[in-house]
Motif scaffolding. Sequence first.
Motif, mmCIF file in Angstrom:
data_model
loop_
_atom_site.group_PDB
_atom_site.id
_atom_site.type_symbol
_atom_site.label_atom_id
_atom_site.label_comp_id
_atom_site.label_asym_id
_atom_site.label_seq_id
_atom_site.Cartn_x
_atom_site.Cartn_y
_atom_site.Cartn_z
ATOM 1 N N ARG A 166 0.147 5.802 0.159
ATOM 2 C CA ARG A 166 -0.806 6.905 0.162
ATOM 3 C C ARG A 166 -0.140 8.149 -0.411
ATOM 4 N N ASN B 175 -4.160 0.475 -2.301
ATOM 5 C CA ASN B 175 -3.966 -0.834 -1.668
ATOM 6 C C ASN B 175 -3.863 -1.915 -2.724
ATOM 7 N N THR C 281 -8.665 4.497 -3.004
ATOM 8 C CA THR C 281 -9.682 5.334 -2.375
ATOM 9 C C THR C 281 -9.192 6.777 -2.354
ATOM 10 N N TYR D 109 -6.192 12.978 -0.870
ATOM 11 C CA TYR D 109 -5.364 11.788 -0.710
ATOM 12 C C TYR D 109 -5.776 10.713 -1.713
ATOM 13 N N SER E 92 -0.463 12.225 -1.373
ATOM 14 C CA SER E 92 -1.117 13.443 -0.921
ATOM 15 C C SER E 92 -1.004 14.513 -1.993
ATOM 16 N N GLN F 216 -5.339 6.780 -1.507
ATOM 17 C CA GLN F 216 -4.900 5.586 -0.797
ATOM 18 C C GLN F 216 -4.906 4.420 -1.787
ATOM 19 N N SER G 236 0.830 -1.198 0.000
ATOM 20 C CA SER G 236 0.000 0.000 0.000
ATOM 21 C C SER G 236 0.869 1.254 0.000
#
Length: 119
Positions: A19, A84, A69, A80, A21, A82, A17
């Motif tokens: 993330r 995965n 997401t 953001y 920004s 995200q 994963s």
Amino acid sequence: QVQLVESGGGLVQAGGSLRLSCAASGRPLSSYVMGWFRQAPGKEREFVGNIRWSGGTTYYANSVKGRFTISRDNAKNTVYLQMNSLKVEDTAVYYCAARSSVRITWDYWGQGTQVTVSS
């Protein structure tokens, strides 16, 4: 004018994963749509998904639906992504973009951040 700065890219193994920004500045974003795009080497830029700043409605490309997401933090003016269950084919430069909710053209772009997924 809207300024967008992405961060959070890097190298991750398949299945992992990450993330990303996107920090936005310059004007109020309540009437904007924030999008994520990506471009792999030798390929055209691809839409990943977007979020309406007002209301938070999201939309995703089929290739990432269920794995990625998009969310936003109003207080931080940040969006953001995200990610995965990353796959090798998710490797690309990821860009944040913004457009007015009444336009279809993405007017503002960030500089991009590299995401590399290794097998």
